[in-house]
Design an enzyme around this catalytic site. Structure first.
Site, PDB file in Angstrom:
ATOM      1  N   LYS A   1       0.840  -1.205   0.000  1.00  0.00           N
ATOM      2  CA  LYS A   1       0.000   0.000   0.000  1.00  0.00           C
ATOM      3  C   LYS A   1       0.866   1.243   0.000  1.00  0.00           C
ATOM      4  CE  LYS A   1      -3.908   1.994   2.626  1.00  0.00           C
ATOM      5  NZ  LYS A   1      -4.769   1.806   3.816  1.00  0.00           N
TER       6      LYS A   1
ATOM      7  N   SER B   1      -9.695   1.871   2.953  1.00  0.00           N
ATOM      8  CA  SER B   1      -8.816   2.623   2.082  1.00  0.00           C
ATOM      9  C   SER B   1      -7.792   1.772   1.316  1.00  0.00           C
ATOM     10  CB  SER B   1      -8.065   3.665   2.906  1.00  0.00           C
ATOM     11  OG  SER B   1      -7.202   3.035   3.835  1.00  0.00           O
TER      12      SER B   1
ATOM     13  N   SER C   1      -9.817  -0.569   7.151  1.00  0.00           N
ATOM     14  CA  SER C   1      -9.234  -0.346   5.830  1.00  0.00           C
ATOM     15  C   SER C   1      -8.551  -1.557   5.190  1.00  0.00           C
ATOM     16  CB  SER C   1      -8.243   0.818   5.876  1.00  0.00           C
ATOM     17  OG  SER C   1      -8.937   2.042   5.843  1.00  0.00           O
TER      18      SER C   1
END
Lengths: 486, 477
Positions: free
Chosen positions: A79, A154, A178
């Protein structure tokens, strides 16, 4: 056979048997990325050159009999708020568009040491603030199962990349769901470890007391492999804890007969999608078949969770994001002559609307005269929620609950209604507030072919139990091997 | 109406640890800009602070020396504000639960005792520094200082005049330096003071509106700023105005305070517990361990010097102004067993030369042992006090031992009575006219004879002995 839908442990076997090489797997991954990335947009940055080098180095080690373990040579994605030395780390923000960290996050260092091949940095909501990956400065990511729908967020890019075969496994971060929510939306497994289990050094902070890095993968065993690599105490993170790290893979395949599974009454709220409720019921039935006792429990303060979360997380964020001032690095509004203008216009231009909204909420809730009513109150709620879980885990081994209230929603469906968007985290945020580990596991599909997930929760540092229960449930659900039609 | 000033002081002391409070960077002063920095003290994304334990140890030392209660659990908090010298946009400090609270400091002002309460001591990180270009509208940021450890020591509003304020500061400074936890150099900014001042009608219990004074970089300036501000407030009140609560900057050149711009004043720091750091735990055993390492503090030392060496209070004060001076004096006194003589030499000759040559006490070229020996040689009559001054000059320049210098120059005093009698006889024989004058009752001539003997012996004759022999011989004549 193309390797891009295989698991870490399957590839590990092939590599060990000499049936393939890391280089050929890695090259296949980039071909796959070339095929589908335009439609999905999982990545912000691809690291092809260094990935191919790492793959060759892995093959070299293997030839010399010096392979480093199950992750050696396996292509993974990270990420884009986890710092990678020498590769941009944007956090999905214009502010850090050109930021290249001179250091690796501890988790990245551990991945590299384990021989993993990092393919690139995945798309995300700006500074991890969002539940749909729609707030990214670099454009939206689409759900591989339905390109008109969101992948969740996210860590949307980390989930979609696994689901679309653009990586074998990935790292995400989970502040209020997330990892687990996008994993559920994309039909993959996502694990948020206990707060303090994994070092946060090099994880760009959203809400420091809630953030944890964790794996997303095709199955529970792969999550266990990744967690074993990234977990452990780090002297650079004072909040990381020194509890010993077992080989979490050992928990895969163990029976859960005789276990008690708690089903929290408060998680079956009005507005929960019938398909989600049905998925949880399937999981409950499977648990019973495995010999576990399912018992209804109460987590009475659940209803305050999302409110407490949306006070605490923005409060910490308002402070964590103060460093983005245009003085030392990142975006800077050009031509300013006054300090105040420099601050104002840099932050106005560098941050997107959701980040600004949360900075304002957080600044407000910490300000003089409101601190007691908001931040302090929310902290007290947090303590009560911890107690809820402590009591629950005194009576049961794991908790089974829905991961999200709905299946993946449409792009743009909730962007104009922040409150609706925030409610997407209603089942996920309590685990962050309590600091306990949680995992979301695929559990069938809607009639329209959208993935559904269920969530398992365990007590502090009980990742072993979590993995044991999840692996057993995964096997019992014998999920049909559906792939997105790409 | 007669007004009474009320003064409270906030002192920021830089702790002299090798490395910064939350990273491994050096705390050295005076290096090229931004050379002692790393991702942590630069506030890069994703990095985390890790506490330097030495900082806690030093803060506990100060807390013990000022009779504070030490909190076994204290907490880090973030103080949020924007400024280019503050890389994270917040300062890591302590707020609700500081490391220590409720202590005091005893002062002595013109012989009278005065106790000043200490509200709290807390730990925090320093900010960087801005350097403004004089020739262009540009400012530069130097972050070498960002993350250097500080303790803030907040006093109660217990002081009633500028002299008390200055005395409090001097005591605090002295203790910090004695404990060897702060260099105490005000110019380099490692000892900084802000003052809160208000006036109230004498006899009144409630406080008046206060102003906060900043930018005073010497003890003298603190006192001057307080004096100015008291006069200013008095003028405001006496002319029917009201004092505005504000921060005022001391302007050394103008000798006046003036308000800081209003905008920078409207801060709401939004303190909250720092989630990146665990609470600071200081168990009782650790406190006991630290207590054992505390040196004798200046006040205790002063009293002991008066008691043990029978010194005047003034001497004891001068000699305990720093640990280095006190240690030096004690070594000299031990060697010569003449504490008052040792005190005179240290206060006068040593400190005078140190000041003249702009040296630190640690760099004194004359060892305490050698000075002790010099004093002893005067005491046993080997050399006269006057000769000793010359020997001392030589010691200061060459670093040689006093015996060596005396030997080399043949300076040893003539104490051989027989030899001196011969010289006296010679002098009397060579000056019959003066001898006649003396016998005629002109006793002033006695000094002439002494001078002649000294001249003949090149000043090495023991003056007492010369007097004695001369008197005897003259009366025998």
């Amino acid at each position: 056979m193309e390797p891009y839908y295989l698991t870490v442990h399957e590839l590990e076997g092939l590599l060990r048997a000499g049936e393939t090489t890391s280089l050929s797997i890695t090259e296949a991954m980039f071909r796959r990325i070339d095929d589908v990335e335009e439609r999905i947009h999982s990545y912000i940055t691809l690291m092809k050159e260094t990935a191919l080098e790492a793959a060759s180095a892995s093959d070299q080690r293997r030839r010399e009999g010096a392979a480093r373990g199950p992750l050696d040579g396996i292509p993974v994605a990270v990420k884009d708020l986890i710092c990678t030395m020498g590769a941009p780390t944007t956090c999905g923000s214009r502010f850090l568009e050109r930021f290249v960290p001179p250091y690796d996050a501890t988790t990245v260092e551990k991945l590299r040491d384990a021989g993993a091949v990092i393919l690139g940095k995945t798309n995300m909501d700006e500074f991890a603030m969002g539940s749909s990956t729609e707030t990214s400065y670099f454009g939206v990511t689409r759900n591989p199962w339905d390109l008109e729908r969101v992948p969740g967020g996210s860590s949307g890019g980390s989930a979609s990349a696994v689901a679309a075969g653009e990586c074998i496994a990935s790292l995400g971060s989970d502040t209020g769901g997330s990892i687990r929510q996008p994993a559920a939306f994309c039909g993959v497994v996502g694990l948020k470890p206990t707060y303090g289990r994994v070092s946060r050094y090099g994880l760009v902070a959203f809400a420091s007391s809630l953030d944890q890095i964790g794996p997303l993968a095709r199955d529970v065993e792969d999550c266990a492999i990744l967690l074993t690599v990234i977990a452990g105490h780090d002297k650079r993170d004072s909040t990381s804890l020194s509890a010993p790290v077992p080989d979490y893979r050992d928990f895969v395949g163990r029976s859960i007969a005789g276990w008690t599974v708690g089903i929290p009454r408060e998680y079956f709220i009005e507005g929960i999608d019938p398909a989600v409720a049905a998925a949880v019921n399937r999981a409950v039935a499977a648990m019973k078949d495995l010999g576990a006792e399912c018992r209804e429990i109460s987590l009475p303060h659940t209803r305050y969770g999302i409110a407490a979360y949306y006070v605490i997380a923005p409060a910490e964020a308002s402070s964590n994001l103060a460093r983005y001032d245009g003085i030392r690095y990142g975006f800077r509004s050009p031509g300013e002559r006054e300090l105040l203008d420099l601050y104002r216009n840099t932050r106005a231009g560098g941050f997107g609307p959701e980040v600004k909204r949360r900075i304002m909420i957080g600044t407000y809730s910490l300000s003089s005269g409101y601190y007691e009513a908001y931040y302090k109150k929310a902290s007290q709620v947090r303590t009560l929620m911890k107690q809820d879980f402590d009591e629950a885990f005194a009576a049961c081994d794991v908790i089974l609950a829905p991961a999200t209230p709905t299946p993946p929603f449409r792009l743009g469906e909730k962007t104009d209604d922040p409150l609706q968007m925030y409610l997407s985290d209603v089942f996920a945020a309590p685990a962050n507030l309590a600091g306990i580990p949680g995992l979301s596991l695929p559990c069938g599909f809607t009639v329209n072919g959208l993935p559904l997930g269920v969530q398992l929760l365990a007590g502090h540092f009980e990742e072993g139990k979590l993995i044991q229960a999840a692996a057993a449930l995964e096997k019992a659900l014998s999920a049909e091997q559906r792939r997105p039609a790409l | 109406m007669e007004y009474e000033p009320v003064i409270g002081l906030e002192v920021h002391a830089q702790l002299r640890t090798q490395t910064k409070i939350f990273c491994g960077c050096s705390t050295a002063f005076g290096s090229p800009p931004n050379t002692h920095t790393c991702p942590v003290c630069l506030g890069m994304p994703g990095v985390l602070p890790v506490l330097n334990r030495k900082v806690v140890e030093y803060a506990v030392k100060m807390a013990l020396a000022t009779h504070c209660t030490i909190n076994h659990v204290s907490e880090w908090a973030r103080k949020n504000y924007f400024y280019p010298d503050l890389p994270k946009g917040y300062q890591i400090s302590q707020y609700d639960r500081p490391i220590a609270e409720r202590g005091y400091l005893d002062l002595e002002i013109d012989g009278a005792g005065k106790r000043v309460g200490i509200t709290r001591i807390h730990m925090e990180e320093d900010a960087g520094k801005l350097i403004h270009d004089e020739s262009a509208p540009v400012s530069y940021v130097d972050l070498n200082r960002a993350g250097v450890p500080l303790i803030e020591i907040v006093s109660e509003p217990d002081m009633r005049n500028p002299e008390e304020g200055a005395a409090y500061l001097r005591r605090l400074h002295e203790i910090l330096v004695y404990l060897e936890i702060c260099d105490g150099n005000m110019e380099e900014g490692n000892f900084r003071c802000d003052a809160n001042v208000s006036l109230r009608p004498r006899g009144e219990q409630t406080f008046g509106t206060r102003t906060e004074l900043k930018n005073m970089n010497s003890f003298r300036n603190v006192q001057r700023a307080l004096e100015y501000e008291i006069r200013r407030q008095q003028y405001v009140l006496e002319s029917g105005g009201t004092v505005v609560q504000e921060t005022r900057l001391w302007d050394d050149a103008r000798g006046a305070t003036s308000p800081m711009r209003g905008k920078e004043e409207a801060h709401d720091y939004r303190y909250f517990p720092d989630p990146d750091l665990l609470p600071v735990i200081v168990p009782g055993e650790w406190i006991d361990e630290i207590r054992k390492t505390l040196p004798e503090l200046p006040l205790e030392k002063r009293e002991r010097f008066i008691r043990e060496y029978d010194l005047p209070a003034y001497d004891a004060g001068v000699l305990t102004a720093s640990r280095a001076i006190a240690d030096y004096f004690e070594a000299v006194a031990t060697r010569c067993s003449k504490p008052k003589a040792a005190s005179n030499w240290v206060m006068g000759d040593i400190l005078g030369h140190i000041k003249e040559d702009k040296l630190e006490m640690e760099d004194c070229p004359v060892s305490a042992d050698d000075l002790g020996e010099l004093v002893r040689l005067i005491d046993d009559g080997t050399i006269s006090g006057k000769m000793a001054k010359d020997v001392f000059e030589d010691m200061w320049l060459s670093g040689k031992k006093p015996e060596t210098i005396i030997g080399e120059k043949g300076l040893a005093q003539i104490t051989d009575t027989g030899a001196l009698e011969t010289v006296v006889d010679e002098v009397l024989a060579a000056n019959p006219a003066q001898v006649e004058q003396f016998r005629g009752g002109k006793e002033k001539v006695f000094g002439f004879f002494v001078g002649q003997v000294m001249k003949k012996t090149k000043g090495q004759a023991n003056p007492g002995l010369v007097n004695e022999i001369l008197k005897r011989k003259l009366s025998d004549l």
